[in-house]
Design an enzyme around this catalytic site. Sequence first.
Site, mmCIF file in Angstrom:
data_model
loop_
_atom_site.group_PDB
_atom_site.id
_atom_site.type_symbol
_atom_site.label_atom_id
_atom_site.label_comp_id
_atom_site.label_asym_id
_atom_site.label_seq_id
_atom_site.Cartn_x
_atom_site.Cartn_y
_atom_site.Cartn_z
ATOM 1 C CB CYS A 111 -0.905 -0.010 1.310
ATOM 2 S SG CYS A 111 -2.069 -1.315 1.088
ATOM 3 C CG HIS A 251 -2.965 3.732 2.367
ATOM 4 N ND1 HIS A 251 -3.530 3.369 1.089
ATOM 5 C CD2 HIS A 251 -3.045 2.817 3.120
ATOM 6 C CE1 HIS A 251 -3.769 2.010 1.271
ATOM 7 N NE2 HIS A 251 -3.417 1.703 2.694
ATOM 8 C CG ASN A 281 -6.610 -0.332 1.346
ATOM 9 O OD1 ASN A 281 -5.554 0.044 0.587
ATOM 10 N ND2 ASN A 281 -5.973 -0.777 2.614
HETATM 11 O O1 UT7 Z 1 -3.665 -0.883 3.750
HETATM 12 C C1 UT7 Z 1 -2.911 -1.762 4.438
HETATM 13 C C2 UT7 Z 1 -3.125 -1.438 6.077
HETATM 14 N N1 UT7 Z 1 -4.288 -2.007 6.396
HETATM 15 C C3 UT7 Z 1 -4.818 -1.095 7.296
HETATM 16 O O2 UT7 Z 1 -4.158 -0.230 7.670
HETATM 17 C C4 UT7 Z 1 -5.946 -1.969 8.026
HETATM 18 C C5 UT7 Z 1 -5.725 -1.666 9.668
HETATM 19 N N2 UT7 Z 1 -6.666 -2.345 10.383
HETATM 20 C C6 UT7 Z 1 -8.005 -1.993 10.223
HETATM 21 O O3 UT7 Z 1 -8.270 -0.957 9.928
HETATM 22 C C7 UT7 Z 1 -8.816 -2.510 11.338
HETATM 23 O O4 UT7 Z 1 -8.202 -3.140 12.338
HETATM 24 C C8 UT7 Z 1 -10.261 -3.432 10.648
HETATM 25 C C9 UT7 Z 1 -11.095 -2.509 10.058
HETATM 26 C C10 UT7 Z 1 -9.689 -4.328 9.910
HETATM 27 C C11 UT7 Z 1 -10.917 -4.028 11.758
HETATM 28 O O5 UT7 Z 1 -11.501 -3.059 12.714
HETATM 29 P P1 UT7 Z 1 -11.032 -3.279 14.412
HETATM 30 O O6 UT7 Z 1 -11.904 -2.252 15.081
HETATM 31 O O7 UT7 Z 1 -9.873 -3.357 14.520
HETATM 32 O O8 UT7 Z 1 -12.222 -4.548 14.628
HETATM 33 P P2 UT7 Z 1 -11.560 -6.001 15.296
HETATM 34 O O9 UT7 Z 1 -10.632 -6.838 14.410
HETATM 35 O O10 UT7 Z 1 -10.802 -5.605 16.519
HETATM 36 O O11 UT7 Z 1 -12.686 -6.666 15.550
HETATM 37 C C12 UT7 Z 1 -13.994 -6.222 16.359
HETATM 38 C C13 UT7 Z 1 -15.082 -7.137 16.586
HETATM 39 C C14 UT7 Z 1 -14.807 -8.418 16.661
HETATM 40 O O12 UT7 Z 1 -15.748 -9.183 17.444
HETATM 41 P P3 UT7 Z 1 -15.791 -9.459 18.702
HETATM 42 O O13 UT7 Z 1 -14.711 -10.172 19.021
HETATM 43 O O14 UT7 Z 1 -15.731 -8.049 19.403
HETATM 44 O O15 UT7 Z 1 -17.251 -10.076 19.221
HETATM 45 C C15 UT7 Z 1 -14.542 -8.930 15.104
HETATM 46 O O16 UT7 Z 1 -14.957 -10.561 15.128
HETATM 47 O O17 UT7 Z 1 -15.654 -6.985 15.167
HETATM 48 C C16 UT7 Z 1 -15.934 -8.232 14.521
HETATM 49 N N3 UT7 Z 1 -15.531 -8.214 13.212
HETATM 50 C C17 UT7 Z 1 -16.430 -7.933 12.377
HETATM 51 N N4 UT7 Z 1 -17.881 -7.752 12.541
HETATM 52 C C18 UT7 Z 1 -18.650 -7.416 11.345
HETATM 53 C C19 UT7 Z 1 -14.596 -8.270 12.611
HETATM 54 N N5 UT7 Z 1 -14.650 -7.899 11.108
HETATM 55 C C20 UT7 Z 1 -15.788 -7.838 10.940
HETATM 56 C C21 UT7 Z 1 -16.926 -7.593 9.924
HETATM 57 N N6 UT7 Z 1 -18.194 -7.405 10.105
HETATM 58 N N7 UT7 Z 1 -16.428 -7.176 8.654
#
Ligand code: UT7
Length: 362
Positions: A111, A251, A281
Amino acid sequence: MTNSSITGWGKCLPPTVLTNHDLEALVDTNDDWITSRTGIKERRISHVGTSELATLAGKRALAAAGISAADVDLVNVATCTPDTLIPSAASLVQNNLGASNAGAVDQNAACSGFLYSLIMACGMVEAGVIETALVIGAERLTYFIDFTDRGTAVLFGDGAGAVVVQATDEPGGLKGSEMGSDGSVADILWSPGSGTATNRVELESDHKRMAVSMNGPEVFKRAVKAMGDASTRVVDQAGWALDEVDILIPHQANTRIIDATARRLQLDSSKVFVNIASYGNTSAATIPIALTEALEAGRIEPGAKIVFAAFGGGLSWAAAAYEFGSRVEPLGETDEELPPTEGDVMSLLAENFAYFGGGPNQ
Ligand code: UT7
């Protein structure tokens, strides 16, 4: 010393849209979660290869610069999703454009790739090694997305953006830059089965290893720190006060990462360009697409002080403090378009579902 100036810009977004509501039929997710956690509403799925997206973005950038392909000394394509490893996407673009006097090379910093390419192209122009570069960020990342994995399926899209960098005696150009990497945690964002480390026999029975796999929260933490730190350092290198920065073009991975970077630069949201809602993205393509849209929207004034910042697989990051030139209007445009596509988004993704599994309401 000669300066480097961005004299042309263009983008190419494939027409087929995958909305958050479409994704609800593919994985356990919903529009509210995706919107509130990422800022994304929809993304594009390409029916053509990376080099075709790159070629059209490149043609539009050349038209905006008012130069012909024969004037280009170097075609540099930032991509981690080339059509083929041999030849490079850049060689295909060079041929498509008829850039008969140009060298061609791909660069992969995931990226962060476009910023790496831009910084290197500006350096080569300023050193007098070349006069004109066509720098493109182009990705067909959805090819590597497993639409049964909600941790990645909702985030990525396809697209391309391009700029022309030319030698100039005008003031401006690259005033500060940083490229960084931390390969010690490479496996928090990777596609383990996509290269020569792959056991091809095992890959046959485990296609998932070809998919992009990510530890989202770990990547998130590092992205916030690296983009914030690098952005403040390039502003310092440029000798700018924070309140002199006119616009941040980051980005587009997550609005919460963008907001955190803006806070580090003490920038009001009116000075931050965000288009993640429309495209998600697109990896190396986000910044040139965003720059093009910022120019189209009249958000960049002559001489604007711009901060670019990116973060991605590698891990890699980059930032640049860039003073824009005096012309913010394109000199020309092309009416060329991508070939038409038939069928809906799910039929376009059918091959992906056949490989990785999943599909509507599986
Ligand atoms: O370009 C390259 C660089 N990439 C990035 O910079 C991406 C960086 N990461 C992110 O943007 C975020 O970490 C994400 C958007 C990928 C995820 O967001 P988050 O706030 O970090 O969520 P999380 O992974 O901590 O998950 C929180 C909750 C979990 O459920 P519980 O355990 O709290 O019940 C996940 O299982 O959200 C759940 N979850 C979802 N729910 C609905 C994870 N993905 C999803 C989804 N839809 N797609």
